[in-house]
Each structure stands twice: as C-alpha cells, then as structure tokens.
Write an enzyme that holds these catalytic residues in place. Structure first.
Site, mmCIF file in Angstrom:
data_model
loop_
_atom_site.group_PDB
_atom_site.id
_atom_site.type_symbol
_atom_site.label_atom_id
_atom_site.label_comp_id
_atom_site.label_asym_id
_atom_site.label_seq_id
_atom_site.Cartn_x
_atom_site.Cartn_y
_atom_site.Cartn_z
ATOM 1 N N LYS A 1 0.838 -1.214 0.000
ATOM 2 C CA LYS A 1 0.000 0.000 0.000
ATOM 3 C C LYS A 1 0.868 1.257 0.000
ATOM 4 C CE LYS A 1 -1.666 1.824 3.981
ATOM 5 N NZ LYS A 1 -1.427 3.257 4.130
ATOM 6 N N ASN A 2 1.857 1.286 0.911
ATOM 7 C CA ASN A 2 2.618 2.526 1.071
ATOM 8 C C ASN A 2 3.508 2.830 -0.123
ATOM 9 O OD1 ASN A 2 1.379 3.028 3.437
ATOM 10 N ND2 ASN A 2 3.141 2.588 4.770
ATOM 11 N N CYS B 1 -4.301 13.468 12.819
ATOM 12 C CA CYS B 1 -4.380 12.046 12.536
ATOM 13 C C CYS B 1 -4.354 11.352 13.880
ATOM 14 C CB CYS B 1 -3.177 11.694 11.665
ATOM 15 S SG CYS B 1 -2.588 10.052 11.811
ATOM 16 N N ARG C 1 1.564 14.545 13.356
ATOM 17 C CA ARG C 1 2.059 14.348 11.990
ATOM 18 C C ARG C 1 2.046 15.612 11.142
ATOM 19 N NH1 ARG C 1 -0.347 8.848 9.585
ATOM 20 N NH2 ARG C 1 1.696 8.223 8.948
ATOM 21 N N ASP D 1 4.784 0.407 12.160
ATOM 22 C CA ASP D 1 3.531 -0.151 11.644
ATOM 23 C C ASP D 1 3.315 -1.618 12.054
ATOM 24 O OD1 ASP D 1 2.959 2.244 10.470
ATOM 25 O OD2 ASP D 1 3.407 1.621 8.416
ATOM 26 N N ARG E 1 -8.641 0.150 4.902
ATOM 27 C CA ARG E 1 -7.742 1.113 4.269
ATOM 28 C C ARG E 1 -6.457 0.439 3.810
ATOM 29 N NH1 ARG E 1 -5.824 5.494 7.813
ATOM 30 N NH2 ARG E 1 -4.426 5.493 6.041
HETATM 31 C C1 UD1 Z 1 4.927 6.687 6.588
HETATM 32 C C2 UD1 Z 1 3.973 5.535 6.411
HETATM 33 C C3 UD1 Z 1 3.417 5.082 7.751
HETATM 34 C C4 UD1 Z 1 4.566 4.777 8.709
HETATM 35 C C5 UD1 Z 1 5.539 5.936 8.777
HETATM 36 C C6 UD1 Z 1 6.777 5.649 9.604
HETATM 37 C C7 UD1 Z 1 2.966 5.950 4.257
HETATM 38 C C8 UD1 Z 1 1.750 6.320 3.505
HETATM 39 N N1 UD1 Z 1 2.882 5.955 5.569
HETATM 40 O O1 UD1 Z 1 4.178 7.758 7.145
HETATM 41 O O2 UD1 Z 1 2.618 3.919 7.531
HETATM 42 O O3 UD1 Z 1 4.034 4.547 9.991
HETATM 43 O O4 UD1 Z 1 5.981 6.293 7.465
HETATM 44 O O5 UD1 Z 1 7.418 4.524 9.131
HETATM 45 O O6 UD1 Z 1 3.983 5.618 3.691
HETATM 46 N N2 UD1 Z 1 7.136 14.446 10.879
HETATM 47 C C9 UD1 Z 1 7.269 15.782 11.178
HETATM 48 N N3 UD1 Z 1 7.252 16.686 10.148
HETATM 49 C C10 UD1 Z 1 7.110 16.308 8.849
HETATM 50 C C11 UD1 Z 1 6.982 14.936 8.550
HETATM 51 C C12 UD1 Z 1 7.003 14.016 9.586
HETATM 52 O O7 UD1 Z 1 7.408 16.171 12.344
HETATM 53 O O8 UD1 Z 1 7.077 17.176 7.968
HETATM 54 C C13 UD1 Z 1 7.172 13.449 11.985
HETATM 55 C C14 UD1 Z 1 5.879 12.638 12.114
HETATM 56 O O9 UD1 Z 1 4.945 13.326 12.911
HETATM 57 C C15 UD1 Z 1 6.377 11.366 12.763
HETATM 58 C C16 UD1 Z 1 7.779 11.192 12.164
HETATM 59 O O10 UD1 Z 1 8.145 12.471 11.666
HETATM 60 O O11 UD1 Z 1 6.472 11.530 14.144
HETATM 61 C C17 UD1 Z 1 7.896 10.174 11.048
HETATM 62 O O12 UD1 Z 1 6.911 10.447 10.080
HETATM 63 P P1 UD1 Z 1 7.082 10.021 8.558
HETATM 64 O O13 UD1 Z 1 8.262 9.117 8.411
HETATM 65 O O14 UD1 Z 1 7.047 11.246 7.728
HETATM 66 O O15 UD1 Z 1 5.771 9.176 8.335
HETATM 67 P P2 UD1 Z 1 4.757 9.225 7.119
HETATM 68 O O16 UD1 Z 1 5.502 9.422 5.838
HETATM 69 O O17 UD1 Z 1 3.653 10.145 7.447
#
Ligand code: UD1
Length: 429
Positions: free
Chosen positions: A22-23, A120, A125, A310, A402
C-alpha cells in the site's frame, strides 16, 4: 458500518499470498502526475487508500483504468494534462499521503493549491519538513485557511537538503518534485524504507536519474521530462509481518509467498528470539509454532531497517500471551498505543507510560467487543482475537479496509474462524 467477528482457537495451516505494498502503491500513483504518458502499475493492492487517491488524481486530470493482468491487479494512470492543480480538503483528508501530490503538481505546472492533511489519530504528523524542502527547491509557499498555495513559475531548482530527522513522507515527496528540477538535488538523512527504493526504481524507468535510494544520501539529477513506464509494486512488508505474527499467535504452520523475508528481518529476528520457528524462502517464509508458550522480548520502533512502527501494535498482541514482561518502546509516533486499552478488554495486562508500554504476559485472553482506532491497531485486535477464547467482534473496521486486502478471506483460507458482519448503515457506537 461493517464489523469483523473472530472465534479464537483455530490453528492456521496453509499459504497466504502477500499483496503489493500500500505505502508504495500510493506514492507510485502520485508519480503519474509527472508525465503526460501512461504509467502502468502491476501487483497493485485494491484498498480504500488507493481508491481515495484515485478519486483525487481523477479530479486533477488523470485517467485511470483498472484491470487484471499476469502480475495481479493493474492500474494504468494517464495524465495527459493537469486540468486542475487544486486538491480540496474533502479528498486530501481521507488519506494523509494524498498531500504528496503537491510536489508533482508544482514540478509539472509551476503552481498548486493543496489542502493540509490535518491531524491524525496516531499523532500530530505535521508536514513542516515537506514544506521546508519544497521551499529549498525554490517554491514559494504560503499557508491560508488550511491550504498550501505554492508557486514556482520558472520551475524548481535542485538543492542540498539535510533532514533534521528521518521522514518517509518528506523524503518521497522531495524525490517526486526534484526529478523534474533543474540541476542536482542531494538529500541527506533520507529515509531508507524499501518503498523509497521502489519509487526511485519506477521514476528511473520513467527517465529520472535517482541514485542512492535505500541509503541515507540520495542524489537526484533533474531531467526535462519523464516518460511512461511499467512497474511492479514491491510486496507489502507490513502485511507480511502482520500475517507472520497472526500465524505465531494462532499457532500452526503458514507459508507466506510472493514477498521478501529481508524486508522484515528485524521482526523475524525478534520472533525467533520469542520462540517462533521461521524458515526463509526465495519467495517468502514459513512461520511455525507448535504448542510451547512464547518468551517475552523487548522491541523499540525505529526508521527502517529498525523495527517498523507499523508492526508495533501487532507485536504487542503477540506479547500479551508470552511468558514474562515485554517492554515496547515507540519512538516514531507520540500517540500510538491506542490499541492497548482495547487489548486490555480481551484480558491483556498492559501498562502504558509515555512512549513505553509494559506488557505482562497472561495465560489466556477472552473474546470481547472491541473498537478499531487506526489501521495497524485494528489488525492487532484481530491477531489477539485469533488466540482468545470465544468470540471477539471488532467494530470500525473501515480502518482495516484502508490497508489490508481481503484480510478475512486470507485468514479463513488458513482455517481461521473470521467473518465480516455487513453493517446496516446505522452508527455502531
Ligand atoms: C509513513 C507511512 C506510515 C509509517 C511511517 C513511519 C505511508 C503512507 N505511511 O508515514 O505507515 O508509519 O511512514 O514509518 O507511507 N514528521 C514531522 N514533520 C514532517 C513529517 C514528519 O514532524 O514534515 C514526523 C511525524 O509526525 C512522525 C515522524 O516524523 O512523528 C515520522 O513520520 P514520517 O516518516 O514522515 O511518516 P509518514 O511518511 O507520514
């Protein structure tokens, strides 16, 4: 709304074919905005999340055809032109990663208006890293009334970007924008998740020049335009790990195929430490557990190749019946133990304090009514229910839909007693 009812106690025997990730699929779909030629994705999972993104892409101008092929389900995405560079709130809020259309829209048209994804359930996030990185590539970005207004009329320009911490989404987002920027972009402290490698491979097939994906430094040499391509989505490592844990929880012998054991090495090592037998194959793995009680082991979530956040909820489910105390540390998301009180309804003994959960293994779990709170949490309840006495009914299973393709079907084919109870349309809780 639908519910899922599970009667615990059945051992699992058989084979489960793992779906495309999915991701990965949702980032690959967004890549179709970067070219006026068709992008054909094979081994596609059919999920609520891919459907949500499809709705948004259609609105932006993408024609989407879904069909069956030799390599599973196929989606052909063709964005001859961007008819609108506006991604409204009602479509972006359905699935957070939809926000990642922003970069490709700026790269292709020089402007975009995209809704912020909003909060979320598993944490705040934010998208600050995404926006800072797009600014570094030369986009001017303003925020008004929940929307990002972005402009780069003369195109994006390559830059060196060092992320303060690892973000999967921000790394992918910049990659999706920088492939069409002028000059070189260097990403430091980049995420190393396999889905990043998959995206880079697909973009390179389209004519991009991305190197180093899978390491913490990624180099992207911008090109003028991208072409169509055909690309097979990598196996879903989270689905793989989830079924591995389900088999360990229920006991029995399950072979997981069309997947890769190296994507879940950290999990498999922990499962072996707990007493599960794991046999790795070329196309997946066999998970065996016969009788003996598992040992409690400790885990700490980390960016890849560390223990996947995850899979944390599912691993906690396994530990509820282990011998001893397991300490589970969550370092990625601040609010990701919402499954703990639901597992406690089944009889688990879990103490949560800050980013740490202490799970003291109990002898038995008992079926109860529980509620799914997010995608991975909901499947942890299903896993626990497989080993609980009596019936468990999980409500709010739209979370499950989802991200897991035909979950009940895949588990029932191995002997689990799982059925979906179709909803009446009435609120269930
Ligand atoms: C992706 C995955 C999700 C997985 C996560 C971590 C998808 C669609 N989702 O989510 O299933 O749990 O990686 O492996 O691929 N953060 C910030 N600022 C930002 C971006 C992120 O503070 O601009 C923080 C987030 O709140 C979180 C951490 O960084 O605490 C990691 O998030 P991130 O790796 O970006 O996760 P996603 O890409 O949202």
């Amino acid at each position: 709304m639908d519910r899922i009812a599970i009667t615990g106690g059945a051992r699992l025997e058989g084979e489960i074919v793992i779906s495309g990730a999915k991701n990965s699929a949702i980032k690959l779909m967004a890549a179709s905005l970067l070219t006026d030629q068709p992008l054909r994705l094979t081994n596609m999972p059919r999920l609520a999340d891919t459907r949500f993104l499809g709705q948004l892409l259609r609105r932006l101008g993408t024609d989407i055809v879904e069909q069956d092929g030799d390599d599973g389900a196929e989606t052909i995405l063709h964005t001859r032109e961007i008819v609108s560079a506006f991604a409204p709130y009602e479509l972006v809020r359905q699935m957070r990663a939809s926000f990642n259309v922003l970069g490709p829209l700026i790269a292709r048209t020089g402007h975009a208006k995209v809704s912020l994804p909003g909060g979320c359930t598993i944490g705040a996030r934010p998208v600050d890293l995404h926006l800072e990185a797009l600014r570094a590539l030369g986009a001017s970005i303003d925020l008004h009334e929940g929307y990002v207004y972005a402009q780069a009329p003369r195109g994006l320009v390559g830059a060196e970007i060092e992320f303060p911490f690892v973000s999967v989404g921000a790394t992918e987002h910049v990659m999706l924008a920088a492939v069409l920027a002028k000059g070189e972009t260097v990403l430091k402290n980049a995420a190393r998740e396999p889905e990043l490698g998959d995206l880079a491979e697909c973009l390179n097939k389209m004519g991009a020049q991305v190197s180093g994906a899978g390491t913490s430094t990624i180099r992207i040499q911008g090109v003028d335009h991208l072409n169509g391509a055909t690309h097979s989505v990598i196996p879903d490592r989270i689905e793989t790990g989830t079924f591995a844990l389900a088999a360990a929880m229920a006991g029995g012998e399950v072979r997981l195929t069309k997947t890769r054991s190296d994507f879940v090495d950290t999990l498999l090592d922990k499962m072996v430490e707990a007493g599960v037998e794991v046999i790795r194959h070329n196309d997946g793995m066999t998970i065996k557990r016969n009788g003996a009680r598992l040992k409690a082991v400790e885990i700490e979530t980390d960016p890849y190749p560390g223990f996947a956040t995850d899979l944390q909820a599912q691993f906690m489910a396994l530990m509820t019946l282990a011998d001893g105390e397991s300490v589970i540390k969550e370092t990625i998301f601040e609010n990701r133990f919402m499954h703990a009180p639901e597992l406690a309804r089944l009889g688990a003994d879990i103490l949560v304090s800050g980013g740490e959960a202490r799970v003291r293994g109990v002898e038995t779990l008992e079926g109860a009514q529980v509620m799914a709170t997010d995608l991975r949490a909901s499947v942890s309840l299903v896993i626990a229910a497989l080993a609980a006495r009596g019936e468990t009914v999980v409500s709010r299973v739209y979370h499950l839909d989802r991200g897991f393709e035909r979950l009940e079907e895949k588990l029932s084919a191995c002997g689990a007693n799982v059925r979906r109870i179709a909803g009446t349309g009435e609120p269930e809780d």
